[in-house]
Write an enzyme that holds these catalytic residues in place. Structure first.
Site, PDB file in Angstrom:
ATOM      1  N   CYS A   1       7.070   9.866   3.921  1.00  0.00           N
ATOM      2  CA  CYS A   1       5.968  10.003   2.960  1.00  0.00           C
ATOM      3  C   CYS A   1       6.021  11.353   2.276  1.00  0.00           C
ATOM      4  CB  CYS A   1       4.641   9.834   3.681  1.00  0.00           C
ATOM      5  SG  CYS A   1       4.455  10.976   5.042  1.00  0.00           S
TER       6      CYS A   1
ATOM      7  N   LYS B   1      -1.934  -0.716  16.301  1.00  0.00           N
ATOM      8  CA  LYS B   1      -1.142  -1.811  15.727  1.00  0.00           C
ATOM      9  C   LYS B   1       0.080  -1.170  15.085  1.00  0.00           C
ATOM     10  CE  LYS B   1       0.080  -4.178  12.575  1.00  0.00           C
ATOM     11  NZ  LYS B   1       1.506  -4.381  12.232  1.00  0.00           N
TER      12      LYS B   1
ATOM     13  N   GLU C   1      -3.439   8.119   5.207  1.00  0.00           N
ATOM     14  CA  GLU C   1      -2.243   8.924   4.946  1.00  0.00           C
ATOM     15  C   GLU C   1      -1.285   8.017   4.195  1.00  0.00           C
ATOM     16  OE1 GLU C   1      -1.939  12.023   5.729  1.00  0.00           O
ATOM     17  OE2 GLU C   1      -3.018  12.472   7.576  1.00  0.00           O
TER      18      GLU C   1
ATOM     19  N   GLY D   1      -3.492   0.661   2.043  1.00  0.00           N
ATOM     20  CA  GLY D   1      -4.544   1.666   2.254  1.00  0.00           C
ATOM     21  C   GLY D   1      -5.840   1.278   1.544  1.00  0.00           C
TER      22      GLY D   1
ATOM     23  N   GLY E   1       0.392   4.438   5.741  1.00  0.00           N
ATOM     24  CA  GLY E   1       1.197   3.388   5.139  1.00  0.00           C
ATOM     25  C   GLY E   1       1.122   3.438   3.631  1.00  0.00           C
ATOM     26  N   SER E   2       1.258   2.267   3.022  1.00  0.00           N
ATOM     27  CA  SER E   2       1.358   2.208   1.565  1.00  0.00           C
ATOM     28  C   SER E   2      -0.012   2.317   0.897  1.00  0.00           C
ATOM     29  CB  SER E   2       2.009   0.884   1.177  1.00  0.00           C
ATOM     30  OG  SER E   2       1.175  -0.174   1.603  1.00  0.00           O
TER      31      SER E   2
ATOM     32  N   GLU F   1       7.174   6.244  -5.908  1.00  0.00           N
ATOM     33  CA  GLU F   1       7.747   6.545  -4.597  1.00  0.00           C
ATOM     34  C   GLU F   1       8.850   5.512  -4.343  1.00  0.00           C
ATOM     35  OE1 GLU F   1       5.499   5.544  -1.027  1.00  0.00           O
ATOM     36  OE2 GLU F   1       5.900   7.554  -0.281  1.00  0.00           O
TER      37      GLU F   1
END
Ligand code: NAP
Ligand code: MG
Length: 483
Positions: free
Chosen positions: A288, A179, A254, A237, A232-233, A385
């Site tokens: 990231c 996806k 990750e 996550g 992703g975020s 971030e």
């Protein structure tokens, strides 16, 4: 040379063929360099995900499940070759879709090819062990694929992240459902088509574009998924881990980062400078593993800020196809998020800003690079971030203070240390809390061969390198009593 066809961008790739999403709905995907709609993509939903997972199950339980490691390796190598031949096509497609300057998009396409080449070569090198045990026993371990693996990918490095997770999953014999992020579907679809053209059997790699909360949630919550790889975020996550818990399946997460580079007073500044800045502004800071914090020992602080500021002032931002230092952010929504954080920059100085070229289209998602200096380590810009072309420089006095500041966020993805003192390099490498530590260099996003992953809010599990092959397999212990 094979031209990726993508006859239509608004379809799913399931079981080796292009299919309209069951709901027949599409979503617009913008070109962030102009703000205009580039194309429509499929709005896949739970029905499409279910269809894709069934196709993957059939492939895994059929011929794909019987392939030898050598056969899979040969196939991945062929896919890698085809990707290499199409690097320019893929780079252009990515540049238009996510705003990445062409040179950086090209590097991603090369990395995708390298992942296929690396995992193609590694496929038949993974083996179990024999274990000394009681008299009369032979004990050994087998490494087996999970089965059907789900891959949920963000928009910032689509080709690299597909390469590292799908590459390792296929090498070890899993069948995949992917996806992609709704802002970045085109290279995912083109890659599936290339892989199919190289000989990957139907159902082994399926791609279902769509919204995260629809297609993504359906994939992570699907009862027939045996492993989920999510990049992703942090917020999403956590949702993924919770939904995996319902079916007790393993996840690799990750997530984000706030990665520091620590510059000691004996650092070779000339060597450090390109790394200090590039690691922050590469991909407009939407990385990231971006190095968004630069920690500098007091004696060299002014010198480092001045040298970085000179580079920032020369940075040019503009459309992806102009291939400048910095492109637009992925969307105007992302631009608004970054500007929201920047509006909280009170209390620290702007040391320098880059520029946006005059000819950049007004509707594009441009943010000029910004260097902040003199931040206290707990300032929001030094903790959160930002995911934009923004770095903060923070002074420190001694090694202990540097470690405390470097480790003083909730993240732990990458860190680096610049010093010519070998003993200090070894101490720092041990004490920095991160999945990767670089000594006198910094590798944001690079290194197909290098295991990668986080600590703390940066996630858990490892991808890339040989290590990923362990993540995408399950260990079975066989104990035979034969007397
Ligand atoms: P995101 O919003 O978490 O999205 C990542 C992926 O998850 C997208 O495909 C998204 O789909 C999907 N998704 C969203 N909601 C979902 C849900 N409820 N269930 C299942 N899937 C869902 O992250 P992003 O903003 O695209 O990417 C930026 C973040 O990724 C940053 O925090 C960055 O640090 C992190 N990142 C980490 C690494 C690493 O290797 N550690 C690498 C790259 C990026 P849609 O976008 O289509 O909604
Ligand atoms: Mg787009």
């Amino acid at each position: 040379m094979f031209e990726p066809l993508l006859p239509r961008t608004d379809q799913c790739f399931i079981n080796g063929i292009w299919l309209d999403p069951m709901g027949r709905q599409t979503l617009p995907s913008a070109n962030p360099s102009t703000g205009e709609t580039l194309c429509e993509i499929a709005r896949g939903t739970d029905t499409d995900i279910d269809h894709a997972v069934s196709a993957a199950c059939r492939a895994f339980n059929g011929a794909w499940g019987k392939t030898t490691a050598a056969e899979r390796g040969r196939l991945l190598t062929r896919i890698g070759q085809l990707v290499f031949e199409n690097v320019d096509n893929l780079a252009r497609m990515e540049a238009m879709d996510v705003g990445k300057p062409l040179t950086q998009a090209r590097a991603d396409a090369v990395a995708l090819a390298r992942y296929m080449e690396f995992y193609g070569g590694a496929a038949d090198k993974l083996h179990g062990e024999t274990i000394p045990y009681l008299d009369g026993y032979t004990v050994y371990t087998l490494r087996e694929p999970h089965g059907v693996t789900g891959h949920i990918v963000p928009w910032n490095y689509p080709m690299q992240i597909i390469g590292r997770s799908v590459g390792a999953a296929l090498a070890t014999g899993n069948a995949c459902v992917l996806k992609p992020a709704e802002e970045a579907c085109l290279t995912a679809l083109a890659f599936a088509e290339l892989a199919h053209h190289a000989g990957l059997p139907p159902g082994v790699l399926n791609v279902v574009p769509g919204l995260g909360e629809e297609a993504g949630a359906a994939l992570s919550g699907h009862a027939d998924i045996d492993h989920i790889s999510f990049t992703g975020s942090v917020a999403v996550g956590k949702l993924i881990q919770k939904s995996a818990a319902d079916h007790v399946v393993p996840v690799t997460l990750e997530l984000g980062g706030k990665s520091p580079q620590v510059v000691f007073e004996d650092a070779d500044l000339k060597a450090a400078l390109p790394f200090l800045v590039n690691a922050g502004i590469q991909n407009a800071g939407q990385t990231c593993s971006a190095s968004s914090r630069i920690l500098v020992q007091a004696l060299r602080y002014d010198e480092v800020v001045a040298a970085m500021a000179a580079r920032y002032t020369a940075l040019k931002t503009g459309p992806a196809l102009d291939d400048l230092d910095v492109g637009p952010l992925v969307s105007n929504a992302q631009k608004a998020l970054v500007e929201g954080v920047l509006s909280q920059s009170g209390g620290i100085d702007i040391a320098a800003t880059g520029s946006i070229i005059d000819t950049a289209p007004k509707g594009g998602a441009y943010v000029a690079p910004m260097l902040f200096a003199g931040a206290s380590p707990d300032h929001i810009l030094a903790q959160d971030e930002i995911f934009g072309p923004v770095q903060v420089v923070i002074p420190f006095k001694c090694e202990d203070e540097a470690i405390a500041i470097a480790n003083g966020t909730d993240y732990g993805l990458v860190a680096s240390c610049w010093t010519q003192d070998g003993a200090r390099q070894m101490r720092m490498a041990k004490k920095l809390r991160a999945g990767q530590v670089f000594l006198n260099n910094y590798g944001a996003g690079g290194g197909v061969e290098l295991p990668f992953g986080g600590r703390g809010l940066s996630g858990h599990g490892r991808e890339k390198g040989f290590e990923a092959l362990y993540s995408f397999t399950v260990l079975k212990t066989v104990a035979a009593l034969h007397g």
